[in-house]
Motif scaffolding. Structure first.
Motif, short mmCIF file in Angstrom:
data_model
loop_
_atom_site.label_atom_id
_atom_site.label_comp_id
_atom_site.label_asym_id
_atom_site.label_seq_id
_atom_site.Cartn_x
_atom_site.Cartn_y
_atom_site.Cartn_z
N ALA A 68 0.82 -1.21 0.00
CA ALA A 68 0.00 0.00 0.00
C ALA A 68 0.85 1.26 0.00
O ALA A 68 0.40 2.32 -0.45
CB ALA A 68 -0.93 0.00 1.21
N GLU A 69 2.08 1.18 0.50
CA GLU A 69 2.96 2.35 0.54
C GLU A 69 3.61 2.64 -0.81
O GLU A 69 4.24 3.70 -0.97
CB GLU A 69 4.09 2.12 1.55
CG GLU A 69 3.64 1.75 2.94
CD GLU A 69 4.81 1.15 3.72
OE1 GLU A 69 5.50 1.92 4.40
OE2 GLU A 69 5.02 -0.08 3.63
N LEU A 70 3.48 1.74 -1.75
CA LEU A 70 4.19 1.86 -3.02
C LEU A 70 3.33 2.55 -4.08
O LEU A 70 2.10 2.46 -4.07
CB LEU A 70 4.60 0.47 -3.52
CG LEU A 70 5.49 -0.33 -2.56
CD1 LEU A 70 5.66 -1.75 -3.06
CD2 LEU A 70 6.85 0.35 -2.39
N ASP A 71 3.99 3.19 -5.02
CA ASP A 71 3.33 3.84 -6.14
C ASP A 71 3.48 2.94 -7.37
O ASP A 71 4.59 2.69 -7.84
CB ASP A 71 3.98 5.20 -6.40
CG ASP A 71 3.36 5.93 -7.59
OD1 ASP A 71 2.38 5.42 -8.17
OD2 ASP A 71 3.88 7.01 -7.96
N ALA A 72 2.35 2.45 -7.87
CA ALA A 72 2.37 1.60 -9.06
C ALA A 72 1.43 2.16 -10.12
O ALA A 72 0.68 1.43 -10.78
CB ALA A 72 1.98 0.17 -8.69
N GLY A 73 1.45 3.50 -10.27
CA GLY A 73 0.64 4.12 -11.31
C GLY A 73 -0.84 4.07 -11.02
O GLY A 73 -1.66 3.93 -11.94
N GLY A 74 -1.20 4.18 -9.75
CA GLY A 74 -2.61 4.23 -9.38
C GLY A 74 -3.24 2.88 -9.06
O GLY A 74 -4.43 2.82 -8.74
N VAL A 75 -2.47 1.82 -9.14
CA VAL A 75 -2.99 0.49 -8.79
C VAL A 75 -2.15 -0.08 -7.66
O VAL A 75 -1.03 0.34 -7.41
CB VAL A 75 -2.97 -0.47 -10.01
CG1 VAL A 75 -3.80 0.10 -11.14
CG2 VAL A 75 -1.53 -0.72 -10.47
N ARG A 76 -2.72 -1.04 -6.95
CA ARG A 76 -1.99 -1.72 -5.90
C ARG A 76 -1.03 -2.73 -6.52
O ARG A 76 -1.44 -3.49 -7.41
CB ARG A 76 -2.96 -2.45 -4.95
CG ARG A 76 -2.33 -3.24 -3.82
CD ARG A 76 -1.73 -2.34 -2.76
NE ARG A 76 -2.71 -1.51 -2.10
CZ ARG A 76 -3.41 -1.90 -1.03
NH1 ARG A 76 -3.24 -3.10 -0.52
NH2 ARG A 76 -4.27 -1.07 -0.48
N PRO A 77 0.23 -2.74 -6.12
CA PRO A 77 1.12 -3.77 -6.63
C PRO A 77 0.56 -5.16 -6.36
O PRO A 77 -0.17 -5.37 -5.38
CB PRO A 77 2.42 -3.55 -5.83
CG PRO A 77 2.35 -2.12 -5.40
CD PRO A 77 0.89 -1.85 -5.16
N PRO A 78 0.85 -6.11 -7.23
CA PRO A 78 0.25 -7.45 -7.07
C PRO A 78 0.72 -8.14 -5.81
O PRO A 78 1.83 -7.91 -5.32
CB PRO A 78 0.73 -8.19 -8.31
CG PRO A 78 2.02 -7.51 -8.68
CD PRO A 78 1.80 -6.06 -8.36
N ALA A 79 -0.15 -9.00 -5.28
CA ALA A 79 0.28 -9.88 -4.19
C ALA A 79 1.27 -10.89 -4.77
O ALA A 79 1.05 -11.45 -5.85
CB ALA A 79 -0.92 -10.61 -3.59
N LEU A 80 2.35 -11.09 -4.06
CA LEU A 80 3.41 -11.97 -4.56
C LEU A 80 3.27 -13.36 -3.96
O LEU A 80 2.84 -13.51 -2.81
CB LEU A 80 4.77 -11.38 -4.21
CG LEU A 80 5.06 -10.01 -4.84
CD1 LEU A 80 6.36 -9.45 -4.29
CD2 LEU A 80 5.12 -10.12 -6.36
#
Length: 228
Positions: free
Chosen positions: A213-225
């Protein structure tokens, strides 16, 4: 470049920080939940003790654990020990690892870890360092990823990015910690998702300690790994 001696010194320092945190703990504090689902703080410390002995086995050319079942049973057993006994066992196991890892040896040789994974013997101290640093955070006692030494954070981020490189369940991604580092990971087909954040936030997400949630991925949540 792997520097076995430097990594071993880092393990000594990280172990000292961990022990300073946990030495005051009593039975109630150790029986409280850790940040790892289903594990108390006692489980985390029992795992760290048994991992130290397992890595002694690796360096001595023995199987890391007798079996997965034995590993889990040992952790469960030791997690129930009184605080004084569990902490004494952790110190003793940490010392055994440091002694074994300081013994002159061929550090270019290949060793076998869990599940048939192989690595250079010289990298074993770095693997122990990762265990100590991340599980110190998992205790939930005020030591956070932002407190972890910066050089370890960047090295382990690179290590995890490499682990996920080419993974079929991870989309292609470019990871950026402005002013600190840049990594490529995931698949190779398609345009990469650009993920930006602080070194601690990237490491927490890659290591399964934070949800991204702290990361910026162009307006989307980074994928769960996927789990490592």
């Amino acid at each position: 470049m792997i520097d076995h001696a430097q990594d071993l010194q880092a393990v000594r320092e990280a172990t000292a920080r961990l022990l300073a945190t946990v030495t005051p703990l009593d039975n109630a504090a150790l029986s409280a939940p850790s940040r790892l689902p289903g594990w108390t703080r006692g489980h985390v410390l029992a795992h760290l003790a048994r991992n130290a002995d397992a890595l002694v086995n690796v360096l001595a050319g023995r199987p890391m654990y007798p079996s997965a079942e034995a590993r889990d049973a040992d952790i469960e057993r030791d997690a129930q020990l009184p605080a004084a006994e569990l902490l004494a066992g952790l110190r003793a196991a940490a010392d055994r690892f440091l002694e074994q890892a300081a013994t002159p040896a061929d550090w270019n040789r290949t060793v076998t870890l869990r599940n048939g994974v192989t690595d250079s013997a010289a990298r074993v101290p770095f693997r122990r360092l990762a265990e100590v640093e991340l599980h110190h955070v998992d205790l939930g006692l005020g030591y956070e990823l932002e407190d972890v030494p910066a050089d370890f954070t960047l090295r382990y981020t690179a290590f995890l990015a490499d682990r996920f490189s080419g993974h079929p369940d991870v989309p292609p991604m470019e990871l950026d910690a402005p002013g600190a580092g840049h990594w490529r990971t995931g698949g190779t087909e398609g345009d990469p998702l650009k993920v930006t954040g602080t070194p601690a936030a990237l490491l927490g997400w890659l290591a399964g300690r934070r949800d991204g949630a702290e990361l910026d991925a162009g307006g989307v949540r980074p994928p769960a790994l996927p789990a490592l």
